[in-house]
Design a protein around this motif. Structure first.
Motif, mmCIF file in Angstrom:
data_model
loop_
_atom_site.group_PDB
_atom_site.id
_atom_site.type_symbol
_atom_site.label_atom_id
_atom_site.label_comp_id
_atom_site.label_asym_id
_atom_site.label_seq_id
_atom_site.Cartn_x
_atom_site.Cartn_y
_atom_site.Cartn_z
ATOM 1 N N UNK A 177 0.850 -1.186 0.000
ATOM 2 C CA UNK A 177 0.000 0.000 0.000
ATOM 3 C C UNK A 177 0.890 1.242 0.000
ATOM 4 N N UNK A 178 0.502 2.235 -0.797
ATOM 5 C CA UNK A 178 1.259 3.481 -0.891
ATOM 6 C C UNK A 178 0.353 4.582 -1.403
ATOM 7 N N UNK A 179 0.960 5.661 -1.854
ATOM 8 C CA UNK A 179 0.130 6.744 -2.363
ATOM 9 C C UNK A 179 0.847 7.516 -3.472
ATOM 10 N N UNK A 180 0.018 8.083 -4.346
ATOM 11 C CA UNK A 180 0.494 8.951 -5.414
ATOM 12 C C UNK A 180 0.618 10.361 -4.869
ATOM 13 N N UNK A 181 1.774 10.951 -5.025
ATOM 14 C CA UNK A 181 2.040 12.268 -4.445
ATOM 15 C C UNK A 181 1.481 13.375 -5.332
ATOM 16 N N UNK A 241 5.376 6.924 1.021
ATOM 17 C CA UNK A 241 4.437 6.635 -0.052
ATOM 18 C C UNK A 241 4.866 5.571 -1.028
ATOM 19 N N UNK A 242 6.150 5.155 -0.994
ATOM 20 C CA UNK A 242 6.653 4.108 -1.879
ATOM 21 C C UNK A 242 6.954 2.850 -1.069
ATOM 22 N N UNK A 243 7.139 1.734 -1.750
ATOM 23 C CA UNK A 243 7.400 0.466 -1.069
ATOM 24 C C UNK A 243 8.723 -0.115 -1.556
ATOM 25 N N UNK A 244 9.485 -0.694 -0.602
ATOM 26 C CA UNK A 244 10.809 -1.251 -0.889
ATOM 27 C C UNK A 244 10.846 -2.722 -0.502
ATOM 28 N N UNK A 245 11.594 -3.501 -1.303
ATOM 29 C CA UNK A 245 11.788 -4.924 -1.027
ATOM 30 C C UNK A 245 13.277 -5.274 -1.129
ATOM 31 N N UNK A 246 13.639 -6.351 -0.430
ATOM 32 C CA UNK A 246 14.931 -6.982 -0.658
ATOM 33 C C UNK A 246 14.725 -7.983 -1.792
ATOM 34 N N UNK A 262 7.382 2.768 -7.199
ATOM 35 C CA UNK A 262 6.964 4.165 -7.157
ATOM 36 C C UNK A 262 5.463 4.229 -7.448
ATOM 37 N N UNK A 263 4.650 4.573 -6.446
ATOM 38 C CA UNK A 263 3.204 4.592 -6.613
ATOM 39 C C UNK A 263 2.732 5.790 -7.442
ATOM 40 N N UNK A 264 3.563 6.812 -7.593
ATOM 41 C CA UNK A 264 3.200 7.948 -8.434
ATOM 42 C C UNK A 264 3.347 7.580 -9.908
ATOM 43 N N UNK A 269 11.342 0.787 -9.652
ATOM 44 C CA UNK A 269 12.489 1.629 -9.899
ATOM 45 C C UNK A 269 13.734 0.826 -10.199
ATOM 46 N N UNK A 270 14.888 1.518 -10.339
ATOM 47 C CA UNK A 270 16.155 0.825 -10.614
ATOM 48 C C UNK A 270 16.644 0.067 -9.379
ATOM 49 N N UNK A 271 17.611 -0.788 -9.576
ATOM 50 C CA UNK A 271 18.189 -1.556 -8.472
ATOM 51 C C UNK A 271 19.078 -0.639 -7.629
ATOM 52 N N UNK A 272 18.866 -0.676 -6.322
ATOM 53 C CA UNK A 272 19.621 0.178 -5.411
ATOM 54 C C UNK A 272 20.585 -0.676 -4.587
#
Length: 393
Positions: A177-181, A241-246, A262-264, A269-272
């Motif tokens: 769950x997240x949100x668009x900014x 507002x965004x979600x991150x995973x391993x 990126x919920x917006x 996104x790219x690999x961090x």
């Protein structure tokens, strides 16, 4: 709200009528909360100190009492005093959502109460700025269907979400769950995706769908063929507002990285980069710090396998990350004798006190029931070990 004789009505200013209304109705609200109406006359510092000792379960009613308290209880000074008197956190323990009070200065943990409705078993939960996405499974072991509910415990509101008619249930599907900014409002959304190999059909299943809480509708993406995988044991973490995973590559070397959604922009996104390299079986867990920074816990399964390490980000965005120096490193061998079971290991940190609370499971004897355990740890080692009761899962 105030009855005044007609000939005196024009002599009373709106400000005076407002003060009379507060005196009359404010005292009634104070009485319902068990508070003394004289608190309105206290100095701000003293008023803040008293209110910081009110349980978090009563903050909603407290903020509805008057505008002054609504503003005061959301301020940085109040939150610091509230944290000094103890930290309240929401935990999912044994299919129930509970409110727990943690005192990290004099280490102790106390269960305040259960927040979810009786009779509902929650199998997974995600959090985003006060909203909880709960995945509710009808049967514990024969999981043939699941239901989604977005829950706001602060307002006591819930919204049930039906899956799209063309969707089928998969055991390893993931939600976030997240949100668009936007400039003023935040459009909350729910993400559902699946990226797994189906052993029955022999095919790889890739699905991605977005649900908008504003329009109450699903949107299906036809362009989702990722070259990475997220293990079933790793849950996403919502932050700003965004979600991150391993995540890991699907190649043999299993190169690992941080992956964001990126919920917006409604895309991954790219690999961090991460401050370590983990292998299959190692413990990796994500957490947030004041909903501004991301923290990661790492513990090797191989030697030396008893050391827990935690890092915190300096900067975190869907397309960029930088890490600070090692925040905490504690040898858990004197207490647990080995690594945490890799299905457990949730945690949160307190930067100022240099303390972390790590949640895990322990089995005291070979055939004894598993226990839910919380470890309060610091750079000097284990500060406290708390048994949270028997684990049925």
């Amino acid at each position: 709200p105030i009855t005044v004789k007609p000939k005196f009505k024009e002599l009373i200013s709106p400000k005076t009528r407002k003060r009379w209304w507060i005196d009359r109705h404010g005292k009634e609200r104070f009485a319902r909360l068990g508070l003394d109406p004289k608190m309105l006359d206290l100095p701000s510092d003293m008023e803040e100190e008293v209110l910081s000792r009110v349980p978090v379960t009563s903050l909603g009613k407290l903020r509805l009492t008057c505008k002054k308290w609504n503003t005061l209880t959301k301020g940085e000074s109040f939150l610091k005093k509230k944290q000094r008197n103890g930290i309240e956190v929401v935990m999912m323990v044994e299919y129930r959502v509970s409110l727990m009070s943690f005192n990290l200065l004099y280490p102790s943990i106390e269960r305040i109460g259960n927040l979810d409705a009786d009779g509902i078993k929650i199998s997974k939960i995600s959090h985003c700025q006060g909203l909880f996405l709960c995945i509710i499974t009808k049967e514990k072991y024969k999981e043939d269907s699941s239901r989604l509910v977005v829950w706001n415990p602060y307002l006591g509101q819930t919204r049930w979400i039906e899956l799209p008619s063309n969707s089928t249930y998969h055991r390893w599907e993931k939600y976030a769950i997240g949100y668009e900014k936007e400039k003023k409002n935040k459009k909350h959304k729910v993400l559902r995706f699946l990226n797994e190999y189906d052993h029955i059909s022999g095919n790889r299943i890739c699905e991605l769908q977005m649900y908008s809480l504003n329009s109450n509708s699903w949107k299906v993406s036809d362009d989702f063929t990722p070259d990475w995988r997220i293990s079933f044991k790793h849950s996403g973490l919502s932050l700003k507002g965004n979600t991150y995973w391993y995540a890991q590559e699907r190649l043999l070397d299993h190169h690992d990285f941080l992956l964001s959604f990126d919920f917006t922009r409604e895309r991954f996104g790219p690999r961090l980069p991460l401050p370590f390299h983990a292998f299959l079986g190692d413990n990796v867990t994500l957490s947030s710090v004041r909903e501004e920074q991301l923290a990661v816990l790492f513990q090797k399964r191989g030697a030396p396998r008893s050391v827990v390490k935690i890092w915190i980000t300096n900067k975190i965005e869907p397309n960029a990350v930088s890490w600070s120096n090692l925040f905490l490193a504690v040898d858990m061998e004197p207490v647990i004798g080995r690594w945490f079971p890799n299905l457990a290991g949730s945690f949160f940190v307190d930067e100022e006190k240099k303390v972390a609370v790590v949640l895990g499971k322990e089995r005291y004897k070979c055939y004894a029931p598993t226990r839910n355990i919380a470890y309060i740890i610091g750079n000097n080692g284990i500060l406290k070990k708390v048994d949270l009761g028997e684990s049925r899962d």
